[in-house]
Design a protein around this motif. Structure first.
Motif, PDB file in Angstrom:
ATOM      1  N   GLY A 305      12.441  15.190  -1.863  1.00 47.81           N
ATOM      2  CA  GLY A 305      12.738  14.005  -1.072  1.00 47.81           C
ATOM      3  C   GLY A 305      12.431  12.696  -1.776  1.00 47.81           C
ATOM      4  O   GLY A 305      11.794  12.589  -2.740  1.00 47.81           O
ATOM      5  N   THR A 306      13.153  11.352  -1.022  1.00 45.08           N
ATOM      6  CA  THR A 306      13.116  10.278  -1.680  1.00 45.08           C
ATOM      7  C   THR A 306      12.007   9.571  -0.636  1.00 45.08           C
ATOM      8  O   THR A 306      12.294   9.663   0.726  1.00 45.08           O
ATOM      9  CB  THR A 306      14.289   9.830  -1.509  1.00 45.08           C
ATOM     10  N   VAL A 307      11.110   8.638  -1.113  1.00 46.23           N
ATOM     11  CA  VAL A 307      10.329   7.881  -0.498  1.00 46.23           C
ATOM     12  C   VAL A 307      10.781   6.319  -0.708  1.00 46.23           C
ATOM     13  O   VAL A 307      10.662   6.027  -1.964  1.00 46.23           O
ATOM     14  CB  VAL A 307       8.922   8.116  -0.812  1.00 46.23           C
ATOM     15  N   GLU A 308      10.886   5.652   0.242  1.00 46.99           N
ATOM     16  CA  GLU A 308      11.217   4.142   0.320  1.00 46.99           C
ATOM     17  C   GLU A 308      10.118   3.120   0.825  1.00 46.99           C
ATOM     18  O   GLU A 308       9.899   2.099   0.520  1.00 46.99           O
ATOM     19  CB  GLU A 308      12.415   3.657   1.136  1.00 46.99           C
ATOM     20  N   LYS A 309       9.117   3.941   1.560  1.00 49.56           N
ATOM     21  CA  LYS A 309       7.943   3.312   2.212  1.00 49.56           C
ATOM     22  C   LYS A 309       7.004   4.380   2.252  1.00 49.56           C
ATOM     23  O   LYS A 309       7.109   5.328   2.924  1.00 49.56           O
ATOM     24  CB  LYS A 309       8.468   2.656   3.484  1.00 49.56           C
ATOM     25  N   THR A 310       5.835   4.045   1.823  1.00 49.22           N
ATOM     26  CA  THR A 310       4.733   5.170   1.703  1.00 49.22           C
ATOM     27  C   THR A 310       3.700   5.064   3.117  1.00 49.22           C
ATOM     28  O   THR A 310       3.735   3.734   3.677  1.00 49.22           O
ATOM     29  CB  THR A 310       3.641   4.778   0.682  1.00 49.22           C
ATOM     30  N   ASP A 311       3.309   6.039   3.614  1.00 49.99           N
ATOM     31  CA  ASP A 311       2.579   5.884   4.721  1.00 49.99           C
ATOM     32  C   ASP A 311       1.601   7.227   4.611  1.00 49.99           C
ATOM     33  O   ASP A 311       1.720   8.217   4.047  1.00 49.99           O
ATOM     34  CB  ASP A 311       3.206   6.247   6.030  1.00 49.99           C
ATOM     35  N   SER A 312       0.209   6.851   4.558  1.00 55.91           N
ATOM     36  CA  SER A 312      -0.950   7.700   4.399  1.00 55.91           C
ATOM     37  C   SER A 312      -0.973   9.015   5.198  1.00 55.91           C
ATOM     38  O   SER A 312      -1.604   9.958   5.220  1.00 55.91           O
ATOM     39  CB  SER A 312      -2.311   6.927   4.447  1.00 55.91           C
ATOM     40  N   SER A 313      -0.292   8.788   6.376  1.00 57.60           N
ATOM     41  CA  SER A 313      -0.329   9.840   7.535  1.00 57.60           C
ATOM     42  C   SER A 313       0.933  10.848   7.294  1.00 57.60           C
ATOM     43  O   SER A 313       1.017  11.776   8.208  1.00 57.60           O
ATOM     44  CB  SER A 313      -0.162   9.189   8.929  1.00 57.60           C
ATOM     45  N   LEU A 314       1.638  10.734   6.171  1.00 58.15           N
ATOM     46  CA  LEU A 314       2.884  11.648   5.810  1.00 58.15           C
ATOM     47  C   LEU A 314       2.147  13.187   5.655  1.00 58.15           C
ATOM     48  O   LEU A 314       1.370  13.316   4.867  1.00 58.15           O
ATOM     49  CB  LEU A 314       3.582  11.258   4.885  1.00 58.15           C
ATOM     50  N   THR A 315       2.799  14.071   6.413  1.00 56.10           N
ATOM     51  CA  THR A 315       2.424  15.293   6.311  1.00 56.10           C
ATOM     52  C   THR A 315       3.645  16.114   6.144  1.00 56.10           C
ATOM     53  O   THR A 315       4.779  16.119   6.659  1.00 56.10           O
ATOM     54  CB  THR A 315       1.821  15.941   7.857  1.00 56.10           C
ATOM     55  N   LEU A 316       3.756  16.977   5.263  1.00 53.16           N
ATOM     56  CA  LEU A 316       4.827  17.931   4.872  1.00 53.16           C
ATOM     57  C   LEU A 316       4.522  19.398   4.330  1.00 53.16           C
ATOM     58  O   LEU A 316       3.598  19.435   3.952  1.00 53.16           O
ATOM     59  CB  LEU A 316       5.529  17.296   3.736  1.00 53.16           C
ATOM     60  N   GLY A 317       5.440  20.180   4.665  1.00 50.47           N
ATOM     61  CA  GLY A 317       5.205  21.574   4.476  1.00 50.47           C
ATOM     62  C   GLY A 317       6.287  22.457   5.327  1.00 50.47           C
ATOM     63  O   GLY A 317       7.468  22.060   5.354  1.00 50.47           O
ATOM     64  N   PHE A 318       5.663  23.668   5.929  1.00 50.99           N
ATOM     65  CA  PHE A 318       6.893  24.646   6.232  1.00 50.99           C
ATOM     66  C   PHE A 318       6.149  25.520   7.353  1.00 50.99           C
ATOM     67  O   PHE A 318       5.069  25.750   7.473  1.00 50.99           O
ATOM     68  CB  PHE A 318       7.570  25.284   5.261  1.00 50.99           C
ATOM     69  N   ALA A 319       7.121  26.000   8.059  1.00 48.94           N
ATOM     70  CA  ALA A 319       6.807  27.001   9.118  1.00 48.94           C
ATOM     71  C   ALA A 319       7.490  28.314   8.938  1.00 48.94           C
ATOM     72  O   ALA A 319       8.621  28.302   8.524  1.00 48.94           O
ATOM     73  CB  ALA A 319       7.170  26.581  10.787  1.00 48.94           C
ATOM     74  N   VAL A 320       6.622  29.428   8.929  1.00 44.12           N
ATOM     75  CA  VAL A 320       7.371  30.479   8.828  1.00 44.12           C
ATOM     76  C   VAL A 320       7.302  31.565   9.976  1.00 44.12           C
ATOM     77  O   VAL A 320       6.528  31.611  10.787  1.00 44.12           O
ATOM     78  CB  VAL A 320       6.546  31.468   7.925  1.00 44.12           C
ATOM     79  N   TYR A 321       8.812  32.112  10.378  1.00 46.59           N
ATOM     80  CA  TYR A 321       8.949  32.787  11.457  1.00 46.59           C
ATOM     81  C   TYR A 321       9.672  34.094  11.026  1.00 46.59           C
ATOM     82  O   TYR A 321      10.158  34.451   9.999  1.00 46.59           O
ATOM     83  CB  TYR A 321      10.147  32.016  12.359  1.00 46.59           C
ATOM     84  N   THR A 322       9.503  34.999  12.039  1.00 46.90           N
ATOM     85  CA  THR A 322      10.624  36.155  12.077  1.00 46.90           C
ATOM     86  C   THR A 322      11.724  35.925  12.254  1.00 46.90           C
ATOM     87  O   THR A 322      12.149  34.901  13.112  1.00 46.90           O
ATOM     88  CB  THR A 322       9.729  37.495  12.830  1.00 46.90           C
ATOM     89  N   LEU A 323      12.629  36.698  12.327  1.00 53.88           N
ATOM     90  CA  LEU A 323      14.076  36.334  12.675  1.00 53.88           C
ATOM     91  C   LEU A 323      14.084  36.361  14.127  1.00 53.88           C
ATOM     92  O   LEU A 323      15.134  35.938  14.517  1.00 53.88           O
ATOM     93  CB  LEU A 323      15.140  37.113  11.860  1.00 53.88           C
ATOM     94  N   GLU A 324      13.356  37.212  14.709  1.00 51.52           N
ATOM     95  CA  GLU A 324      13.213  37.264  16.154  1.00 51.52           C
ATOM     96  C   GLU A 324      12.712  35.794  16.738  1.00 51.52           C
ATOM     97  O   GLU A 324      12.583  35.793  18.005  1.00 51.52           O
ATOM     98  CB  GLU A 324      12.378  38.342  16.725  1.00 51.52           C
ATOM     99  N   GLY A 325      12.068  34.988  16.211  1.00 47.47           N
ATOM    100  CA  GLY A 325      11.466  33.855  16.460  1.00 47.47           C
ATOM    101  C   GLY A 325      10.163  33.563  16.608  1.00 47.47           C
ATOM    102  O   GLY A 325       9.679  32.952  17.338  1.00 47.47           O
ATOM    103  N   GLN A 326       9.400  34.920  16.176  1.00 47.56           N
ATOM    104  CA  GLN A 326       7.952  34.842  16.348  1.00 47.56           C
ATOM    105  C   GLN A 326       7.319  33.839  15.290  1.00 47.56           C
ATOM    106  O   GLN A 326       7.364  34.069  14.063  1.00 47.56           O
ATOM    107  CB  GLN A 326       7.379  36.307  16.406  1.00 47.56           C
ATOM    108  N   LEU A 327       6.584  32.742  15.597  1.00 44.18           N
ATOM    109  CA  LEU A 327       5.902  32.135  14.609  1.00 44.18           C
ATOM    110  C   LEU A 327       4.615  32.624  13.916  1.00 44.18           C
ATOM    111  O   LEU A 327       3.880  33.131  14.748  1.00 44.18           O
ATOM    112  CB  LEU A 327       5.542  30.606  15.275  1.00 44.18           C
ATOM    113  N   LEU A 328       4.775  32.633  12.570  1.00 43.67           N
ATOM    114  CA  LEU A 328       3.594  33.317  11.994  1.00 43.67           C
ATOM    115  C   LEU A 328       2.648  32.490  11.357  1.00 43.67           C
ATOM    116  O   LEU A 328       1.449  32.456  11.715  1.00 43.67           O
ATOM    117  CB  LEU A 328       4.424  34.147  10.780  1.00 43.67           C
ATOM    118  N   TYR A 329       3.137  31.272  10.887  1.00 46.76           N
ATOM    119  CA  TYR A 329       1.940  30.245  10.289  1.00 46.76           C
ATOM    120  C   TYR A 329       2.619  29.061  10.035  1.00 46.76           C
ATOM    121  O   TYR A 329       3.803  29.117   9.641  1.00 46.76           O
ATOM    122  CB  TYR A 329       1.072  30.959   9.423  1.00 46.76           C
ATOM    123  N   TRP A 330       1.980  27.825   9.968  1.00 49.00           N
ATOM    124  CA  TRP A 330       2.371  26.821   9.305  1.00 49.00           C
ATOM    125  C   TRP A 330       1.436  26.672   7.971  1.00 49.00           C
ATOM    126  O   TRP A 330       0.485  27.028   7.930  1.00 49.00           O
ATOM    127  CB  TRP A 330       2.134  25.486  10.186  1.00 49.00           C
TER     128      TRP A 330
END
Length: 420
Positions: A305-330
């Motif tokens: 991604g591209t950053v034009e303005k920094t912020d110390s609270s920026l959080t990035l990552g991903f969530a993993v789900y089953t195809l049935e919609g069950q959240l497994l983890y962040w």
């Protein structure tokens, strides 16, 4: 009752988009005439563009059913609920509602900001068709559920969005409507309140009342709704068993999606703090993975991604789900101690996270990007506007001869045992 609680037949809703150059009485009458006759409307050289929010929508809901309505942003979900709640009239088609309807379409629908919480309970109850005696009978229950006892004498314009929606939901759910229409109420509030909402909606449906529930949160839809409607570009694409509809919606007809590239199709992802440009699941050579993988194979997730303005609270990552919609983890870049967080610099940024091996069971999974300013603002929210990847695991579950097929349970970790 033999008649349906809700009957929708061929409903369409069109909006006129674009700038009309003049707003005097003559131009208004001329434009209205053109719309009635079906001819092209022109005012001062500007063309009106038609946007069909709903197009030939038909379905029926029996009394006592809990029906989910899902679809991506812009699919027509909120427009449909406004038509069903008689807030807006359809352009064509017919809607028949058999029963008293209570609608919670946005935070504090039917509230007056200058009135106190107590006054708004009586106001909203009256709007829903309840007598003062009926409201008084339910008043203590409503207040207890909402959790805003200390602020009943405070004008609701001073409430937080969470307090606002707690009180609004409490009123709508406790005044015993025969049909309850809810749009994304679980998007606001903490986990405890969300569970209370789910519990209350189950109680409502258990009493034989009808619920229409719009949400981007597939776990809530799956837990609450027996059937689900999938809207796509204003049309009913699927209507059936909730598990099956959600699976087809999330699986996108079973295609593996190993890479997402931002082509500017979603304005909601534009922001100065981290504008995502690429999201991919890759092999050890960092090439996009366009095949099934085994449980013991090393694969990674790349976020660019591209950053034009920094912020110390920026959080990035991903969530993993089953195809049935069950959240497994962040998994987030800020899960480690702060000294190990990867740097975020102005310009282009690229991050890689390796998924654990010998962890997920056989089956299909989806991964959604998470971007936020921690506890301040969502930039890419799972199940709402997040880029999505999909992959499938087959084999590699264990070197043991006992596990050649899928293992019981959602996960398939191999943990070491030793004799002590």
């Amino acid at each position: 009752m033999s008649e349906a609680a809700i009957q929708v037949e061929g409903v369409s809703k069109v909006f006129q988009l674009g700038v009309v150059g003049s707003y005097d009485l003559r131009s208004t009458l001329v434009n209205s005439f053109h719309r009635i006759t079906g001819s092209l409307s022109r005012t001062n050289g500007h063309h009106e563009q038609e946007f069909w929010a709903l197009k030939d929508v038909s379905f029926s809901v029996d009394h006592g059913q809990v029906i989910g309505i899902i679809g991506r942003n812009g699919a027509g979900k909120s427009t449909l609920l406004k038509v069903l709640s008689h807030i807006t009239e359809p352009t064509s088609g017919r809607v028949a509602i058999n029963g008293r309807v209570a609608s919670l379409l946005e935070v504090g629908t039917g509230f007056h900001p200058e009135l106190t919480g107590k006054e708004n309970i009586y106001l909203n109850g009256s709007i829903l068709g309840m007598s003062r005696k009926e409201i008084r009978k339910k008043f203590d229950e409503i207040v207890a559920f909402s959790g805003v006892e200390k602020f009943l004498s405070t004008p609701v314009k001073r409430y937080s969005s969470g307090m606002y929606v707690r009180l609004a939901f409490a009123v709508a759910a406790h005044l015993e409507p025969e049909i309850l229409v809810i749009d994304e109420v679980l998007a606001v509030g903490d986990a405890e309140f969300q569970q209370k909402c789910l519990g209350k909606m189950k109680d409502v449906s258990g009493q034989g009342r009808t619920v229409l529930f719009v949400s981007h949160q597939m776990n809530a839809v799956r837990e609450l709704c027996e059937k689900t409607i999938l809207l796509h570009q204003g049309q009913v694409k699927e209507y059936g068993n909730t598990i099956d509809v959600i699976k087809r919606y999330l699986n996108k007809e079973g295609n593996l999606l190993s890479e997402w590239v931002n082509e500017g199709e979603d304005d909601s992802l534009d922001n100065p703090f981290f504008r995502p440009t690429r999201f991919a699941i890759v092999d050890t050579s960092l090439a996009p993975l366009e095949r099934e993988i085994s449980n013991d194979e090393r694969v990674g997730i790349i976020i660019e991604g591209t950053v034009e303005k920094t912020d110390s609270s920026l959080t990035l990552g991903f969530a993993v789900y089953t195809l049935e919609g069950q959240l497994l983890y962040w998994s987030l870049q800020a899960d480690q101690e702060k000294e190990k967080w990867p740097a975020v610099n102005l310009g282009e940024n690229k991050y890689l996270c390796w998924l654990p091996t010998n962890f997920l069971n056989e089956g299909g999974y989806r991964i959604e990007m998470i971007l936020s300013l921690h506890y301040k603002e969502w930039l890419s929210r799972p199940e709402v506007n997040a880029p999505v990847l999909q992959f499938s695991i087959r084999g590699g579950l264990s070197s043991s001869p006992y596990w050649m097929l899928a293992r019981p349970g959602l996960l398939g970790p191999i943990l070491p045992f030793e004799k002590i």
